[in-house]
Design an enzyme around this catalytic site. Structure first.
Site, mmCIF file in Angstrom:
data_model
loop_
_atom_site.group_PDB
_atom_site.id
_atom_site.type_symbol
_atom_site.label_atom_id
_atom_site.label_comp_id
_atom_site.label_asym_id
_atom_site.label_seq_id
_atom_site.Cartn_x
_atom_site.Cartn_y
_atom_site.Cartn_z
ATOM 1 C CD GLU A 1 43.050 43.816 34.244
ATOM 2 O OE1 GLU A 1 44.291 43.604 34.434
ATOM 3 O OE2 GLU A 1 42.292 42.847 33.743
ATOM 4 C CE LYS B 1 54.451 31.016 38.486
ATOM 5 N NZ LYS B 1 53.614 31.309 39.847
ATOM 6 C CD GLU C 1 43.364 34.044 26.176
ATOM 7 O OE1 GLU C 1 43.018 35.156 26.464
ATOM 8 O OE2 GLU C 1 43.363 33.337 25.358
HETATM 9 P P1 NAD Z 1 50.581 38.423 36.846
HETATM 10 O O1 NAD Z 1 50.839 38.861 35.729
HETATM 11 O O2 NAD Z 1 50.935 39.148 38.360
HETATM 12 O O3 NAD Z 1 50.806 36.965 37.420
HETATM 13 C C1 NAD Z 1 50.374 35.950 36.491
HETATM 14 C C2 NAD Z 1 51.098 34.642 36.505
HETATM 15 O O4 NAD Z 1 52.559 34.946 36.262
HETATM 16 C C3 NAD Z 1 51.399 34.353 38.186
HETATM 17 O O5 NAD Z 1 51.336 32.838 37.899
HETATM 18 C C4 NAD Z 1 52.905 34.802 38.447
HETATM 19 O O6 NAD Z 1 53.650 34.311 39.335
HETATM 20 C C5 NAD Z 1 53.548 34.587 37.005
HETATM 21 N N1 NAD Z 1 54.491 35.558 36.730
HETATM 22 C C6 NAD Z 1 54.947 36.801 37.168
HETATM 23 N N2 NAD Z 1 56.177 37.248 37.077
HETATM 24 C C7 NAD Z 1 56.420 36.665 36.038
HETATM 25 C C8 NAD Z 1 57.664 36.400 35.238
HETATM 26 N N3 NAD Z 1 58.524 37.423 35.287
HETATM 27 N N4 NAD Z 1 57.783 35.291 34.364
HETATM 28 C C9 NAD Z 1 56.854 34.400 34.178
HETATM 29 N N5 NAD Z 1 55.867 34.377 35.246
HETATM 30 C C10 NAD Z 1 55.649 35.181 35.771
HETATM 31 O O7 NAD Z 1 48.765 38.494 36.999
HETATM 32 P P2 NAD Z 1 47.783 37.939 38.341
HETATM 33 O O8 NAD Z 1 47.793 39.231 39.182
HETATM 34 O O9 NAD Z 1 48.042 36.660 38.743
HETATM 35 O O10 NAD Z 1 46.452 38.060 37.419
HETATM 36 C C11 NAD Z 1 45.634 38.948 37.130
HETATM 37 C C12 NAD Z 1 45.954 39.490 35.434
HETATM 38 O O11 NAD Z 1 45.371 38.471 34.800
HETATM 39 C C13 NAD Z 1 44.954 40.711 35.300
HETATM 40 O O12 NAD Z 1 45.535 41.502 34.475
HETATM 41 C C14 NAD Z 1 43.821 39.815 34.533
HETATM 42 O O13 NAD Z 1 43.213 40.424 33.382
HETATM 43 C C15 NAD Z 1 44.611 38.770 33.655
HETATM 44 N N6 NAD Z 1 43.747 37.722 33.115
HETATM 45 C C16 NAD Z 1 43.443 37.388 31.846
HETATM 46 C C17 NAD Z 1 42.663 36.217 31.402
HETATM 47 C C18 NAD Z 1 42.387 35.959 30.066
HETATM 48 O O14 NAD Z 1 42.106 35.035 29.561
HETATM 49 N N7 NAD Z 1 42.819 37.259 29.063
HETATM 50 C C19 NAD Z 1 42.213 35.472 32.214
HETATM 51 C C20 NAD Z 1 42.445 35.789 33.694
HETATM 52 C C21 NAD Z 1 43.218 36.732 34.181
#
Ligand code: NAD
Length: 485
Positions: free
Chosen positions: A388, A178, A253
């Site tokens: 962040e 997804k 992650e």
């Molecule tokens: P997010 O948590 O808003 O969303 C991430 C994903 O989760 C999206 O596909 C979203 O649709 C999905 N999602 C949202 N709510 C959900 C739920 N209740 N259940 C299951 N899935 C759900 O994050 P974002 O804004 O897309 O990405 C940014 C974040 O990702 C930042 O905090 C960044 O640091 C982190 N990130 C971490 C790594 C790593 O390797 N540690 C790498 C890249 C980004």
């Protein structure tokens, strides 16, 4: 430039489908907010169908019981297809996410290397024989987990989808990907390339939909055996709670608020460039962004002056244009969030050295641009010092001693990545051992390879991706004891 708007379909059970409701979501270019594609807005039922398809593909043994060398060859074919399509994939990534074209090219190359690396490991996932009291044979089997769900954020769409797809497929799992609702284009293309490479029907499913509906269904579905979630700490905690209800394996992650430390004996011109690129690459939208710079007091003034001078001349623009040095942030909402943090920083007493607003250039008004921004005199209690921000905002703090800087660097709930610059070996290894982060870079920054582990401590996550040992997560261990008496 003109882009032809395409109405795309998603991949479920080996078929390209619309969503069950027939509705679509618009995907936009963040440099001008124009629609570039329409993708199916998947429903809960579509998510269930994707899991069912992956379950069916796992239970029919074609993939799971395939000669692992053959599975590896299919992944090698996929590697080749990613390389052959790298121009198109990089353009899609830049138009959809906003990052510079050269960054997208790097991400696509990294994705190809990841498939290549895990392709080579497909036939090296070995069990062991264990010495036990006589007249017995005792051994372990490493079996695929089953159905794995891959929830991907928007900041590195193709690199992060590939990072978990490759080991999952190498180990014989069947998968549901997804992508983020904001940036699904390259994941759909990966689904197409996996099919072309010969991955059997139903083994790779890609569903495009919201986190609230599709993501939450995928992570709560009892037919799922493993979840690989990359995203924010806040969502990660919800995912872990949902996974707990079915005792589903979970790899998280999450975010970071990463320290980037410069000692006075470092190569300072390289360090200035690295501190700048460590925060302004991908407009600061990186889990591993060096968002907190700690500069030793003896070099502080010159270092900061040079950093600000280099930042002032950065050219903002669409990532697709060759001359651009920093693109937009991904959405209007993100632009508002980042500008809100900058306002908070000023209100909390941090000193704004540069940036802090939308750029005034009339050509950039339709896009989600934020000036590269630098604060100094930041403390760990300020929001800009501990949250962040996920945008082009750097916080700088002065330090005197190793003990002091290590304590400030660790003063955060996160623990993902850290960088340090010094020519003293003893300082380098000493500080590396004391930083509470999963990955440390010495005398460079933003560096990781498919063969090196990447994962966070504290609220930055659980488990790690990349490297041979990451395959442990994608397999389960079964012990077999045979009585030979
Ligand atoms: P997010 O948590 O808003 O969303 C991430 C994903 O989760 C999206 O596909 C979203 O649709 C999905 N999602 C949202 N709510 C959900 C739920 N209740 N259940 C299951 N899935 C759900 O994050 P974002 O804004 O897309 O990405 C940014 C974040 O990702 C930042 O905090 C960044 O640091 C982190 N990130 C971490 C790594 C790593 O390797 N540690 C790498 C890249 C980004």
């Amino acid at each position: 430039m003109t882009v032809q708007i395409q109405k795309l379909k998603m991949l479920v059970a080996g078929e390209w489908r619309e969503s069950s409701s027939g509705s679509f979501s618009s995907i936009v270019d963040p440099s001008n907010n124009q629609v570039i594609a329409e993708v199916p807005k998947a429903s809960r039922e579509d998510a269930e169908a994707a899991v069912e398809s992956a379950r069916h593909a796992f239970d029919s043994p074609e993939w799971r019981d395939m000669d692992p060398s053959k599975r590896g060859r299919i992944l090698i074919k996929l590697t080749g297809l990613v390389r052959e399509n790298s121009e198109e994939l990089a353009r899609l990534e830049t138009l959809n996410e906003g990052k510079l074209l050269r960054e997208s090219k790097g991400d696509v190359a990294w994705a190809a290397r990841t498939f290549e690396y895990f392709a080579g490991l497909a036939d090296k996932i070995e069990g062991e024989t264990i010495p036990v009291p006589p007249k017995r044979l005792n051994y372990t089997l490493r079996e695929p987990l089953g159905v794995t769900v891959h929830i991907v954020p928007w900041n590195y769409p193709i690199a992060l989808a590939s990072r978990s797809m490759a080991p999952a497929l190498a180990a014989g799992n069947t998968i549901v990907v997804k992508p983020s609702e904001t940036t699904p284009l390259t994941a759909l293309k990966l689904g197409e390339l996996a099919t072309k490479a010969g991955v059997p029907k139903g083994v790779v499913n890609v569903v495009t939909g919201s986190g609230a509906e599709v993501g939450s269904e995928l992570v709560s579905n009892p037919d799922v055996d493993g979840i690989i979630f990359t995203g924010s700490a806040e969502t990660g905690k919800q995912v872990m709670q949902a996974a707990a209800r079915n005792v589903t394996h979970v790899l998280l992650e999450l975010g970071g608020k990463n320290p980037h430390i410069v000692f006075p004996d470092a190569d300072l011109s390289k360090a200035v460039r690295s501190v700048k690129d460590g925060i302004f690459t991908n407009a600061g939208q990186m889990c591993w962004a060096g968002s907190r710079a700690f500069i030793h007091e003896s070099i502080y003034n010159n270092f900061v002056n040079e950093l600000v001078a280099k930042t002032k001349v950065m050219r903002l623009g669409p990532g697709i244009e060759e001359t651009t040095e920093m693109g937009p942030v991904v959405s209007k909402a993100r632009q508002e969030t980042v500008l809100g943090y900058i306002k908070d920083g000023v209100a909390e007493g941090a000193k704004l050295l540069y940036g802090g607003k939308r750029p005034s250039d009339p050509k950039l008004q339709q896009g989600n641009f934020v000036e590269p921004t630098i604060f100094e005199d930041v403390t760990g209690e300020m929001k800009v010092g501990c949250d962040e921000i996920f945008g082009p905002v750097l916080s700088i703090t002065k330090f005197q001693t190793v003990e002091e800087v290590v304590s400030m660097a660790n003063e955060t709930d996160y623990g993902l990545y850290g960088g340090l610059w010094t020519s003293n070996l003893k300082t380098a290894h000493d500080v590396a051992s004391k930083l509470q982060v999963g990955v440390v870079a010495i005398n460079e920054y933003l560096v990781t390879f498919p063969q090196t582990p990447f994962g966070g401590f504290k609220e930055s996550g659980i488990g790690f991706e990349q490297g041979i040992r990451s395959l442990q997560y994608y397999t389960r261990t079964k012990n077999v004891s045979v009585n030979l008496a």
